[in-house]
Each structure stands twice: as structure tokens, then as C-alpha cells.
Enzyme design. Structure first.
Site, PDB file in Angstrom:
ATOM      1  N   LYS A  70      78.089-108.650  23.528  1.00 28.28           N
ATOM      2  CA  LYS A  70      79.154-109.387  22.825  1.00 28.28           C
ATOM      3  C   LYS A  70      79.624-110.579  23.661  1.00 28.28           C
ATOM      4  CE  LYS A  70      80.694-105.308  20.287  1.00 28.28           C
ATOM      5  NZ  LYS A  70      81.606-104.167  20.204  1.00 28.28           N
ATOM      6  N   GLN A 114      86.895-102.295  23.199  1.00 28.52           N
ATOM      7  CA  GLN A 114      85.707-101.499  22.906  1.00 28.52           C
ATOM      8  C   GLN A 114      86.068-100.014  22.779  1.00 28.52           C
ATOM      9  OE1 GLN A 114      82.773-102.726  22.145  1.00 28.52           O
ATOM     10  NE2 GLN A 114      81.627-100.831  22.030  1.00 28.52           N
ATOM     11  N   ASP A 137      87.900-107.140  14.709  1.00 29.72           N
ATOM     12  CA  ASP A 137      87.273-105.891  14.247  1.00 29.72           C
ATOM     13  C   ASP A 137      87.781-105.498  12.864  1.00 29.72           C
ATOM     14  OD1 ASP A 137      85.407-104.725  16.009  1.00 29.72           O
ATOM     15  OD2 ASP A 137      86.985-104.109  17.387  1.00 29.72           O
TER      16      ASP A 137
HETATM   17  N1  GUN Z   1      82.426 -99.267  19.397  1.00 27.49           N
HETATM   18  C1  GUN Z   1      81.318 -99.175  18.633  1.00 27.49           C
HETATM   19  N2  GUN Z   1      81.326-100.121  17.667  1.00 27.49           N
HETATM   20  C2  GUN Z   1      82.478-100.815  17.821  1.00 27.49           C
HETATM   21  C3  GUN Z   1      83.048-101.914  17.131  1.00 27.49           C
HETATM   22  O1  GUN Z   1      82.514-102.456  16.161  1.00 27.49           O
HETATM   23  N3  GUN Z   1      84.250-102.343  17.617  1.00 27.49           N
HETATM   24  C4  GUN Z   1      84.875-101.765  18.665  1.00 27.49           C
HETATM   25  N4  GUN Z   1      86.049-102.265  19.048  1.00 27.49           N
HETATM   26  N5  GUN Z   1      84.358-100.743  19.335  1.00 27.49           N
HETATM   27  C5  GUN Z   1      83.174-100.277  18.912  1.00 27.49           C
END
Ligand code: GUN
Length: 296
Positions: A70, A114, A137
Site C-alpha cells: 500500500k 491495518q 476504507d
Molecule cells: N486488513 C485486511 N484487509 C484490510 C483492509 O482492506 N483494510 C484494513 N484497514 N485492514 C485490512
């Protein structure tokens, strides 16, 4: 956009047609070019880059891989990236304080924490500390509420990515029977809502659903977000089905696999893992961050 560049598997389904491989990586790459131009334009007119802060707490290896990807992509598309790594022992109060600072930081348009978080931290409290205006998100109740009410700000990245894959291949869910397997806040529930918004007839199945196969077998589109490796296979779908695999798991021999046994499928179209929904999730995170920046 066309599907001419997509690779086709030689294996025919019962109707004699090859299974169309829905190439999420290719869709993400195509969208990335468009996004880079939009970010350059934003940067020129606003005299600042859109900014994304990615926060990781602890050492979970899978999370570290996702976060690195990311952060790298954020920079590549031309956005400002803030990567914050905190120790496993970080207190809930300190994490909340950090998020509150980022909420007030004018260089930051999106804050991604995350998940999963260490057990001593309450995930709901942390997610709700993020200002909905800075939630790329789409996970805060503020943004989920807007989505449910038909006034979407940003939708969660994975389900949004699924919709964009279908759109790219001109696979319109309108009037189709869609079964979503899974009911999480991050995938299943928003997925069902986006399908409903696209005029599909939607069923949400989950771990307590009786006779799951009876549902999936009659579906035109099945989105599998069960979180169980290799959970569904050839038997579970009809030969005209479109199968979207949201699962991502690492096997004991360190291979990446999904919720679906892709190789055995005899269906109209399906997403592989890796190379299906995964690359679109990151792309949608980037698009959502720009969308939030544009709303400032
Ligand atoms: N952990 C696994 N997928 C995601 C996601 O799309 N966003 C976040 N914040 N954590 C994750």
C-alpha cells in the site's frame, strides 16, 4: 474498455466455452494510469498532493506485506505517503492519540489502520476514531451508514473493486441473482449493498446457512468471501456462473490461494487468486483517497 487482452483458460465448461479469467491485475493497471493523471491534476490545481497515512501495529507478517504494498503504491501513483509502524505493545490510548493527530493533519486525506489489531486493542473504538471524511476504507459507521442510505461517500475497497472488475468486463449485475458468501462489515455486507444498488437480486449466505450449494448453484454471480481456503469448487456453481473469489490465504508450502478451487471450475468467468480481486483492493484504496481529497 475491452476484455481482449484477458487470457483464456483452455479448459471448456459444459457449454463448450472457455472459462473467462477475470484479470484484476490488468483492470487495476488500466485504472492506475487514469488515476495517476487525476492525481497530477489535483496536485497542480490544489498545490498539494493527496496524502494517505498507513498505520500498522505489531509484526503480523501478512499485514506487513500488505502495508508495504500500500505504501509503495501510494508513492507510485503520486500521492504523499506517511507510513507509521508501531510496536505490538502500543496502548489503545496512544493509538487513539495518533489517529486524532492525523485527523487534524491537513496534509493527510486518508487514514488506514491495518487490521487485525493486537488483541488488547478494541478495533471498533479505533476505527470509529478515524474521521469518516478521512476513512478511505469506508469502514466507519459514518461511511457504512451513508452507503446503506444510498448516499455513498466511499465504499469499502474490496467490494468496490469487485464491482469495477465486473464493469470492466461488461458483466452487468442488473436483474441477476447474486449470492454473497460472507457477512463481514468489510466485505460481505457492503458487497451485498453495492450489488443491490446495481439492481441485482441479492442473497447473503454465511457460516450458518443451510444447504449453501442450493443457493450458490442457482446464482448468476457468486462472490465468495468465506475466509476458508479452497472452500468451494466445481460442484458449487452452474456452468453459466460468474465466480468472484475474495479469499486470500497462504498455504503451508507458501503459495497464495483463495476460497475457491479455481483450477477445477467449469463456469462462464472467474477471478483467479492471486491476480484477481487483490490488486483491485489496493487500487480502490488509492481511488478512495483521491475522492476524499477532492471533497476537501
Ligand atoms: N486488513 C485486511 N484487509 C484490510 C483492509 O482492506 N483494510 C484494513 N484497514 N485492514 C485490512
Amino acid at each position: 474498455m475491452t476484455n481482449q487482452s484477458s487470457k483464456r483458460y483452455k479448459r471448456p465448461n459444459k457449454a463448450g466455452a472457455p472459462v473467462l479469467r477475470l484479470d484484476g491485475k490488468a483492470v487495476a493497471d488500466a485504472r492506475r494510469k487514469v488515476l495517476q493523471d487525476k492525481i497530477a491534476q489535483f496536485t497542480q490545481t490544489r498545490q498539494r498532493k493527496p496524502g494517505l497515512a498507513v498505520v500498522i501495529v505489531g509484526q503480523d507478517p501478512a499485514s506487513q506485506v500488505y502495508v508495504k504494498s500500500k505504501v509503495k503504491t501510494t508513492t507510485e501513483v503520486g500521492m504523499l505517503s506517511k507510513h507509521i509502524e508501531l510496536p505490538e505493545t502500543t496502548s489503545q490510548a496512544d493509538l487513539q492519540k495518533l489517529i486524532q493527530q492525523l485527523n487534524e493533519d491537513k496534509t493527510i486525506d486518508g487514514i488506514l489502520v491495518q487490521l487485525p489489531l493486537p488483541k488488547h486493542i478494541d478495533t471498533t473504538t479505533i476505527v470509529e476514531t478515524i474521521k469518516p471524511e478521512k476513512d478511505p476504507d469506508g469502514l466507519t459507521t459514518g461511511n457504512l451508514g451513508l452507503l446503506m442510505a444510498g448516499r455513498k461517500r466511499v465504499a469499502p475497497c474490496t467490494p468496490q473493486g469487485v464491482m469495477k472488475i465486473l464493469e470492466h468486463y461488461n458483466l452487468d449485475p442488473k436483474g441477476k441473482n447474486v449470492v454473497v458468501v460472507g457477512r463481514s462489515n468489510i466485505v460481505g455486507k457492503p458487497m451485498a449493498q453495492l450489488m443491490l444498488d446495481a439492481d441485482a437480486t441479492v442473497t447473503i449466505a454465511h457460516s450458518q446457512t443451510k444447504n449453501l450449494k442450493q443457493h450458490t448453484k442457482q446464482a448468476d454471480i457468486v462472490v465468495v468471501a468465506a475466509g476458508k481456503p479452497q472452500f468451494l469448487g466445481a460442484d458449487d456453481f452452474n456452468e453459466n456462473a460468474i465466480v468472484i473469489d475474495v479469499g486470500i490465504h497462504r498455504t503451508q508450502d507458501n503459495k497464495v490461494t483463495g476460497d475457491v478451487r479455481f483450477k477445477e471450475l467449469n463456469v462462464r468467468a472467474a477471478t483467479p487468486v492471486p491476480g484477481g480481486v487483490g490488486p483491485m483492493t489496493i487500487q480502490m484504496l488509492m481511488e478512495n483517497t483521491l475522492a476524499l481529497a477532492e471533497l476537501t
